[in-house]
Write a protein that holds these residues in place. Structure first.
Motif, PDB file in Angstrom:
ATOM      1  N   VAL A 179       0.838  -1.205   0.000  1.00  0.00           N
ATOM      2  CA  VAL A 179       0.000   0.000   0.000  1.00  0.00           C
ATOM      3  C   VAL A 179       0.870   1.250   0.000  1.00  0.00           C
ATOM      4  O   VAL A 179       0.597   2.216  -0.717  1.00  0.00           O
ATOM      5  N   TYR A 180       1.944   1.237   0.789  1.00  0.00           N
ATOM      6  CA  TYR A 180       2.884   2.366   0.771  1.00  0.00           C
ATOM      7  C   TYR A 180       3.501   2.523  -0.622  1.00  0.00           C
ATOM      8  O   TYR A 180       3.695   3.639  -1.107  1.00  0.00           O
ATOM      9  N   GLN A 181       3.823   1.412  -1.241  1.00  0.00           N
ATOM     10  CA  GLN A 181       4.442   1.449  -2.568  1.00  0.00           C
ATOM     11  C   GLN A 181       3.507   2.089  -3.587  1.00  0.00           C
ATOM     12  O   GLN A 181       3.947   2.813  -4.491  1.00  0.00           O
ATOM     13  N   ILE A 182       2.213   1.858  -3.425  1.00  0.00           N
ATOM     14  CA  ILE A 182       1.224   2.454  -4.326  1.00  0.00           C
ATOM     15  C   ILE A 182       0.955   3.912  -3.975  1.00  0.00           C
ATOM     16  O   ILE A 182       0.907   4.778  -4.850  1.00  0.00           O
ATOM     17  N   GLY A 183       0.784   4.189  -2.688  1.00  0.00           N
ATOM     18  CA  GLY A 183       0.301   5.496  -2.271  1.00  0.00           C
ATOM     19  C   GLY A 183       1.327   6.594  -2.095  1.00  0.00           C
ATOM     20  O   GLY A 183       1.043   7.760  -2.397  1.00  0.00           O
ATOM     21  N   ILE A 184       2.514   6.264  -1.619  1.00  0.00           N
ATOM     22  CA  ILE A 184       3.505   7.310  -1.357  1.00  0.00           C
ATOM     23  C   ILE A 184       3.901   8.076  -2.618  1.00  0.00           C
ATOM     24  O   ILE A 184       3.995   9.312  -2.588  1.00  0.00           O
ATOM     25  N   PRO A 185       4.147   7.418  -3.757  1.00  0.00           N
ATOM     26  CA  PRO A 185       4.481   8.179  -4.963  1.00  0.00           C
ATOM     27  C   PRO A 185       3.379   9.146  -5.399  1.00  0.00           C
ATOM     28  O   PRO A 185       3.647  10.117  -6.111  1.00  0.00           O
ATOM     29  N   VAL A 186       2.150   8.899  -4.962  1.00  0.00           N
ATOM     30  CA  VAL A 186       1.027   9.760  -5.335  1.00  0.00           C
ATOM     31  C   VAL A 186       0.837  10.891  -4.325  1.00  0.00           C
ATOM     32  O   VAL A 186       0.691  12.060  -4.700  1.00  0.00           O
ATOM     33  N   LEU A 187       0.852  10.564  -3.037  1.00  0.00           N
ATOM     34  CA  LEU A 187       0.534  11.561  -2.005  1.00  0.00           C
ATOM     35  C   LEU A 187       1.751  12.331  -1.501  1.00  0.00           C
ATOM     36  O   LEU A 187       1.611  13.485  -1.077  1.00  0.00           O
ATOM     37  N   CYS A 188       2.918  11.729  -1.515  1.00  0.00           N
ATOM     38  CA  CYS A 188       4.144  12.442  -1.097  1.00  0.00           C
ATOM     39  C   CYS A 188       5.321  11.914  -1.912  1.00  0.00           C
ATOM     40  O   CYS A 188       6.185  11.206  -1.387  1.00  0.00           O
ATOM     41  N   PRO A 189       5.336  12.232  -3.191  1.00  0.00           N
ATOM     42  CA  PRO A 189       6.342  11.674  -4.112  1.00  0.00           C
ATOM     43  C   PRO A 189       7.787  11.959  -3.733  1.00  0.00           C
ATOM     44  O   PRO A 189       8.685  11.226  -4.159  1.00  0.00           O
ATOM     45  N   THR A 190       8.013  13.001  -2.932  1.00  0.00           N
ATOM     46  CA  THR A 190       9.384  13.301  -2.492  1.00  0.00           C
ATOM     47  C   THR A 190       9.991  12.119  -1.751  1.00  0.00           C
ATOM     48  O   THR A 190      11.217  11.936  -1.760  1.00  0.00           O
ATOM     49  N   PHE A 191       9.134  11.300  -1.127  1.00  0.00           N
ATOM     50  CA  PHE A 191       9.622  10.190  -0.319  1.00  0.00           C
ATOM     51  C   PHE A 191       9.470   8.843  -1.019  1.00  0.00           C
ATOM     52  O   PHE A 191       9.626   7.799  -0.384  1.00  0.00           O
ATOM     53  N   ALA A 192       9.205   8.885  -2.325  1.00  0.00           N
ATOM     54  CA  ALA A 192       9.047   7.632  -3.076  1.00  0.00           C
ATOM     55  C   ALA A 192      10.338   6.814  -3.052  1.00  0.00           C
ATOM     56  O   ALA A 192      10.310   5.580  -3.002  1.00  0.00           O
ATOM     57  N   ARG A 193      11.485   7.500  -3.064  1.00  0.00           N
ATOM     58  CA  ARG A 193      12.770   6.789  -3.040  1.00  0.00           C
ATOM     59  C   ARG A 193      12.957   6.035  -1.722  1.00  0.00           C
ATOM     60  O   ARG A 193      13.682   5.033  -1.662  1.00  0.00           O
TER      61      ARG A 193
END
Length: 248
Positions: free
Chosen positions: A148-162
């Motif tokens: 779920v984090y892998q799906i949602g973080i790039p959308v809601l806080c992309p700065t932390f996708a890495r």
């Protein structure tokens, strides 16, 4: 809501440094630095606050109280609140993947709680917990949390996708502990790992899958410390060492 801002000055002593979630009052009453994540909820389980409190010089009481006051002055989120297009996108993608999360009415609230936590985390160089390490430790607390984090973080806080990418690949910052070699949250990837600062009275150990010691070292003092993790290693242990970060 049943919580009050006075909670941050309570005298409840049920918490401890090993189990900080048991008593938030203890944190304020004796100004200890508890290592872990503190979660406070209102009676409807709609407001969640995660506080990573790791720096021994951090003004824990002031930060906690300010967060409580801010949270308690905010209207709780309810299922009837309108989600933003980005939040709806996360919910749709998570549902399409056949995933659910516990303790949250929707997937975007689960992800948003993490996104709201990241800006308040410390730098690993200062001995704090950076976002990659936070995710490394929290991604598996919910059965589907990592995905779920892998799906949602790039959308809601992309700065932390890495950072979620690093956690999923075993590349997140490592603290003291024993890690199986491999990919995934809680594991350590093969490669070169370097201490973020000078090491003092540190011990590291590489072992085989059967527990035999392959290599180890007691470090009295080293301005630079590097540990090369092999693909054939079973696990790696760090004790009393600085944070370790992947180099290549």
């Amino acid at each position: 809501m049943s919580l009050s801002a006075d909670l941050c000055c309570a005298t409840d002593q049920s918490g401890s440094e090993d189990y900080p979630d048991e008593g938030i009052g203890a944190l304020c009453s004796d100004r200890r630095c508890c290592h872990g994540a503190h979660r406070l909820r209102d009676e409807h389980h709609t407001t969640e606050i995660y506080l990573q409190l790791h720096s021994p010089t951090f003004d824990v009481v002031g930060y906690l109280c300010s967060c409580l006051h801010a949270a308690l002055s905010t209207t709780p989120v309810t299922d009837s609140d309108q989600a933003t297009p980005q939040e709806q996108e996360v919910d749709a993608k998570v549902a399409a993947a056949g995933l659910t999360v516990t303790d949250y009415s929707s997937a975007h609230l689960f992800v948003k709680a993490a996104c709201d936590t990241f800006p308040g985390l410390s730098n690993a160089t200062d001995g704090g917990v950076d976002p990659s390490e936070w995710l490394d430790g929290n991604a598996t607390r919910d059965t589907n949390g990592a995905r779920v984090y892998q799906i949602g973080i790039p959308v809601l806080c992309p700065t932390f996708a890495r950072d979620i990418d690093a956690a999923l690949k075993g590349l997140a910052t490592k603290s003291d502990g024993t890690y199986e070699v491999g990919q995934g949250p809680g594991k350590i990837a093969p490669g070169k790992w370097k201490a973020v600062r000078a090491a003092n009275d540190c011990y590291w150990e590489r072992t085989s899958a059967t527990g035999d010691i392959i290599d180890n070292k007691f470090v009295t003092h080293a301005t630079t410390m590097i540990v090369n993790v092999r693909r054939t290693d079973g696990s790696v242990t760090f004790q009393g060492c600085p944070k370790m970060q992947f180099v290549k």
